[in-house]
Design a protein around this motif. Structure first.
Motif, PDB file in Angstrom:
ATOM      1  N   ALA A 107       0.828  -1.209   0.000  1.00 42.57           N
ATOM      2  CA  ALA A 107       0.000   0.000   0.000  1.00 42.57           C
ATOM      3  C   ALA A 107       0.859   1.255   0.000  1.00 42.57           C
ATOM      4  O   ALA A 107       0.588   2.215  -0.738  1.00 42.57           O
ATOM      5  CB  ALA A 107      -0.934  -0.011   1.208  1.00 42.57           C
ATOM      6  N   LEU A 108       1.919   1.265   0.813  1.00 45.69           N
ATOM      7  CA  LEU A 108       2.778   2.439   0.877  1.00 45.69           C
ATOM      8  C   LEU A 108       3.568   2.610  -0.419  1.00 45.69           C
ATOM      9  O   LEU A 108       3.726   3.737  -0.918  1.00 45.69           O
ATOM     10  CB  LEU A 108       3.729   2.321   2.060  1.00 45.69           C
ATOM     11  CG  LEU A 108       4.713   3.479   2.264  1.00 45.69           C
ATOM     12  CD1 LEU A 108       3.982   4.812   2.381  1.00 45.69           C
ATOM     13  CD2 LEU A 108       5.583   3.234   3.494  1.00 45.69           C
ATOM     14  N   ALA A 109       4.048   1.505  -0.990  1.00 44.25           N
ATOM     15  CA  ALA A 109       4.815   1.592  -2.228  1.00 44.25           C
ATOM     16  C   ALA A 109       3.964   2.155  -3.371  1.00 44.25           C
ATOM     17  O   ALA A 109       4.396   3.050  -4.112  1.00 44.25           O
ATOM     18  CB  ALA A 109       5.365   0.219  -2.596  1.00 44.25           C
ATOM     19  N   VAL A 110       2.744   1.654  -3.507  1.00 43.67           N
ATOM     20  CA  VAL A 110       1.874   2.139  -4.576  1.00 43.67           C
ATOM     21  C   VAL A 110       1.445   3.579  -4.301  1.00 43.67           C
ATOM     22  O   VAL A 110       1.329   4.392  -5.226  1.00 43.67           O
ATOM     23  CB  VAL A 110       0.651   1.214  -4.725  1.00 43.67           C
ATOM     24  CG1 VAL A 110      -0.323   1.750  -5.763  1.00 43.67           C
ATOM     25  CG2 VAL A 110       1.104  -0.188  -5.117  1.00 43.67           C
ATOM     26  N   ALA A 111       1.231   3.922  -3.044  1.00 44.66           N
ATOM     27  CA  ALA A 111       0.861   5.301  -2.708  1.00 44.66           C
ATOM     28  C   ALA A 111       1.975   6.269  -3.083  1.00 44.66           C
ATOM     29  O   ALA A 111       1.715   7.379  -3.574  1.00 44.66           O
ATOM     30  CB  ALA A 111       0.538   5.411  -1.221  1.00 44.66           C
ATOM     31  N   LEU A 112       3.231   5.872  -2.873  1.00 40.45           N
ATOM     32  CA  LEU A 112       4.350   6.726  -3.248  1.00 40.45           C
ATOM     33  C   LEU A 112       4.398   6.932  -4.761  1.00 40.45           C
ATOM     34  O   LEU A 112       4.705   8.032  -5.247  1.00 40.45           O
ATOM     35  CB  LEU A 112       5.665   6.122  -2.757  1.00 40.45           C
ATOM     36  CG  LEU A 112       5.893   6.161  -1.238  1.00 40.45           C
ATOM     37  CD1 LEU A 112       7.111   5.320  -0.874  1.00 40.45           C
ATOM     38  CD2 LEU A 112       6.063   7.589  -0.746  1.00 40.45           C
ATOM     39  N   LEU A 113       4.081   5.867  -5.509  1.00 40.12           N
ATOM     40  CA  LEU A 113       4.074   6.000  -6.970  1.00 40.12           C
ATOM     41  C   LEU A 113       2.932   6.890  -7.453  1.00 40.12           C
ATOM     42  O   LEU A 113       3.109   7.710  -8.367  1.00 40.12           O
ATOM     43  CB  LEU A 113       3.967   4.617  -7.613  1.00 40.12           C
ATOM     44  CG  LEU A 113       5.169   3.683  -7.433  1.00 40.12           C
ATOM     45  CD1 LEU A 113       4.859   2.317  -8.027  1.00 40.12           C
ATOM     46  CD2 LEU A 113       6.421   4.271  -8.081  1.00 40.12           C
ATOM     47  N   LEU A 114       1.761   6.735  -6.842  1.00 34.67           N
ATOM     48  CA  LEU A 114       0.598   7.497  -7.283  1.00 34.67           C
ATOM     49  C   LEU A 114       0.587   8.915  -6.738  1.00 34.67           C
ATOM     50  O   LEU A 114      -0.246   9.724  -7.153  1.00 34.67           O
ATOM     51  CB  LEU A 114      -0.688   6.782  -6.855  1.00 34.67           C
ATOM     52  CG  LEU A 114      -0.910   5.392  -7.462  1.00 34.67           C
ATOM     53  CD1 LEU A 114      -2.235   4.811  -6.982  1.00 34.67           C
ATOM     54  CD2 LEU A 114      -0.893   5.464  -8.982  1.00 34.67           C
ATOM     55  N   ASN A 115       1.481   9.219  -5.820  1.00 32.35           N
ATOM     56  CA  ASN A 115       1.527  10.570  -5.260  1.00 32.35           C
ATOM     57  C   ASN A 115       2.183  11.561  -6.214  1.00 32.35           C
ATOM     58  O   ASN A 115       2.049  12.768  -6.055  1.00 32.35           O
ATOM     59  CB  ASN A 115       2.297  10.551  -3.929  1.00 32.35           C
ATOM     60  CG  ASN A 115       2.181  11.856  -3.175  1.00 32.35           C
ATOM     61  OD1 ASN A 115       1.098  12.439  -3.083  1.00 32.35           O
ATOM     62  ND2 ASN A 115       3.291  12.329  -2.629  1.00 32.35           N
ATOM     63  N   ARG A 116       2.885  11.041  -7.222  1.00 27.56           N
ATOM     64  CA  ARG A 116       3.522  11.920  -8.200  1.00 27.56           C
ATOM     65  C   ARG A 116       2.517  12.336  -9.268  1.00 27.56           C
ATOM     66  O   ARG A 116       1.736  11.512  -9.746  1.00 27.56           O
ATOM     67  CB  ARG A 116       4.709  11.203  -8.848  1.00 27.56           C
ATOM     68  CG  ARG A 116       5.769  10.750  -7.853  1.00 27.56           C
ATOM     69  CD  ARG A 116       6.848   9.964  -8.545  1.00 27.56           C
ATOM     70  NE  ARG A 116       7.870   9.512  -7.602  1.00 27.56           N
ATOM     71  CZ  ARG A 116       8.919   8.753  -7.946  1.00 27.56           C
ATOM     72  NH1 ARG A 116       9.070   8.393  -9.218  1.00 27.56           N
ATOM     73  NH2 ARG A 116       9.799   8.391  -7.032  1.00 27.56           N
ATOM     74  N   PRO A 117       2.526  13.586  -9.668  1.00 30.33           N
ATOM     75  CA  PRO A 117       1.581  14.031 -10.712  1.00 30.33           C
ATOM     76  C   PRO A 117       1.928  13.403 -12.057  1.00 30.33           C
ATOM     77  O   PRO A 117       3.061  13.490 -12.522  1.00 30.33           O
ATOM     78  CB  PRO A 117       1.777  15.554 -10.730  1.00 30.33           C
ATOM     79  CG  PRO A 117       3.145  15.773 -10.157  1.00 30.33           C
ATOM     80  CD  PRO A 117       3.374  14.697  -9.160  1.00 30.33           C
ATOM     81  N   ARG A 118       0.949  12.739 -12.632  1.00 26.44           N
ATOM     82  CA  ARG A 118       1.131  12.135 -13.941  1.00 26.44           C
ATOM     83  C   ARG A 118      -0.223  11.959 -14.592  1.00 26.44           C
ATOM     84  O   ARG A 118      -1.259  12.017 -13.933  1.00 26.44           O
ATOM     85  CB  ARG A 118       1.853  10.782 -13.828  1.00 26.44           C
ATOM     86  CG  ARG A 118       1.089   9.744 -13.037  1.00 26.44           C
ATOM     87  CD  ARG A 118       1.948   8.510 -12.817  1.00 26.44           C
ATOM     88  NE  ARG A 118       3.094   8.835 -11.997  1.00 26.44           N
ATOM     89  CZ  ARG A 118       4.131   8.009 -11.840  1.00 26.44           C
ATOM     90  NH1 ARG A 118       4.164   6.875 -12.508  1.00 26.44           N
ATOM     91  NH2 ARG A 118       5.134   8.338 -11.048  1.00 26.44           N
ATOM     92  N   ARG A 119      -0.219  11.719 -15.884  1.00 25.63           N
ATOM     93  CA  ARG A 119      -1.468  11.593 -16.622  1.00 25.63           C
ATOM     94  C   ARG A 119      -2.178  10.290 -16.231  1.00 25.63           C
ATOM     95  O   ARG A 119      -1.573   9.224 -16.137  1.00 25.63           O
ATOM     96  CB  ARG A 119      -1.182  11.592 -18.125  1.00 25.63           C
ATOM     97  CG  ARG A 119      -2.423  11.498 -18.999  1.00 25.63           C
ATOM     98  CD  ARG A 119      -2.054  11.536 -20.462  1.00 25.63           C
ATOM     99  NE  ARG A 119      -1.380  12.801 -20.798  1.00 25.63           N
ATOM    100  CZ  ARG A 119      -0.904  13.069 -22.022  1.00 25.63           C
ATOM    101  NH1 ARG A 119      -1.011  12.159 -22.995  1.00 25.63           N
ATOM    102  NH2 ARG A 119      -0.311  14.233 -22.257  1.00 25.63           N
ATOM    103  N   GLY A 120      -3.495  10.396 -16.017  1.00 25.02           N
ATOM    104  CA  GLY A 120      -4.303   9.227 -15.702  1.00 25.02           C
ATOM    105  C   GLY A 120      -4.131   8.704 -14.301  1.00 25.02           C
ATOM    106  O   GLY A 120      -4.485   7.555 -14.023  1.00 25.02           O
TER     107      GLY A 120
END
Length: 317
Positions: A107-120
């Motif tokens: 959960a923390l690993a994916v949250a760190l990835l999704l916390n960056r602004p990116r398309r979609g």
């Protein structure tokens, strides 16, 4: 002689008038009126059943005849004469120790990835959160069993790679891992909570750490984890309680038996077998109260240990 002008001392702010006792009672009556649905629900659906189960835990009750008071015999039998009870407790302990850290790490690993602004990014967040909405359902557990059964998708893929496991759900050494994987797959809920916590971390801290020469790993351990420690505590408590209550996956994957060789006999599944298969509802009620006490003690222990590793902004450490 001129008359001196007497200056009046500045008036103090008078305290607001206190409402009368009758008005306060009327206000309390309105509050209780709005709270009455919740109060009735808590009494009928929570407090009442808990009191009934506490009474039944001291009885011999089979769902058909009147309860027969036996005192603490259920608890004595549980701790001294029931080997499957201890096996279920140990299996559940292993399940909690493996599934909770793995789930929170994902959960923390994916949250760190999704916390960056990116398309979609919104689509990705919804996609990762969806398993948490479906993970406790019987249909998903059935699909999970099919994936890890003999000649299933996972077994066939491993066989193609030259690894012959014979089906995870059919092997005692692998069966519990299927439940751990199922729990870890449902990391969407703690992921959303981690995302909310990451949004609250001040960017100035990362900038200051970068100026001081801290690399990504150093910033993660010195800035991200300390600032997320209250959120980690929250997720840890919730996921630990949920893990101790895991039932659907173990029931479906093992067809309600806890097999093979009791390798997936989690505590709630054994409680269900005692209560609704063996019709020993008094014994099952005693098991439920033991589980409640154990979870309460573990939760208190986690909160007590949080003084050493949870950081709150503004505290001096």
């Amino acid at each position: 002689m001129t008359q001196s002008v007497l200056t009046r001392p500045p008036a103090r702010d008078d305290p607001p008038p206190t409402p009368s006792r009758g008005r306060r009672r009327r206000g309390q009556g309105v509050a209780y009126l709005f709270l009455s649905p919740w109060i009735v629900g808590a009494v009928l659906l929570t407090i009442g059943p808990m009191a009934a189960s506490l009474y039944l835990s001291f009885t011999d009750y089979d769902l058909f005849d009147a309860p027969d008071w036996v005192g603490v015999d259920n608890y004595v039998t549980m701790f001294t004469g029931d080997e499957r009870f201890w096996h279920a407790a140990w299996t559940t302990t292993k399940y909690v120790l493996f599934s909770v850290p793995l789930k929170l790490a994902l959960a923390l690993a994916v949250a760190l990835l999704l916390n960056r602004p990116r398309r979609g990014v919104g689509l990705y967040r919804s996609a990762f959160y969806a398993p948490s909405l479906l993970g406790a359902s019987v249909s998903v557990a059935l699909a999970w069993r099919a994936l890890f059964s003999t000649d299933g998708t996972v077994d066939s893929a491993l066989a193609w790679l030259g690894i012959d496991t014979g089906g995870w759900v059919d092997q005692p050494q692998y069966a519990l891992l299927t439940l751990v994987a199922l729990a870890a797959w449902q990391f969407g809920a703690p992921m959303v909570i981690f995302l909310a916590g990451l949004k609250q971390v001040p960017r100035e801290l990362y900038e200051a750490a970068a100026i001081d020469g801290a690399g990504p790993a150093r910033r993660f351990f010195s800035v991200t984890l300390p600032m997320l420690s209250p959120v980690i505590l929250f997720n840890l408590v919730l996921e630990t309680i949920n893990a101790f209550q895991a039932f659907t996956g173990a029931f479906v994957v093992s067809s309600g038996r806890g097999g093979p060789s009791d390798s997936t006999l989690l505590y709630p599944l054994y409680l269900y077998q005692r209560g609704f298969t063996d019709f020993r509802m008094g014994y099952a009620s005693a098991m439920a109260w033991v589980l409640l006490v154990v979870v309460a003690l573990l939760t208190a222990l986690v909160f007590r240990s949080s003084k050493r590793w949870v950081f709150y902004a503004g505290e001096d450490r």
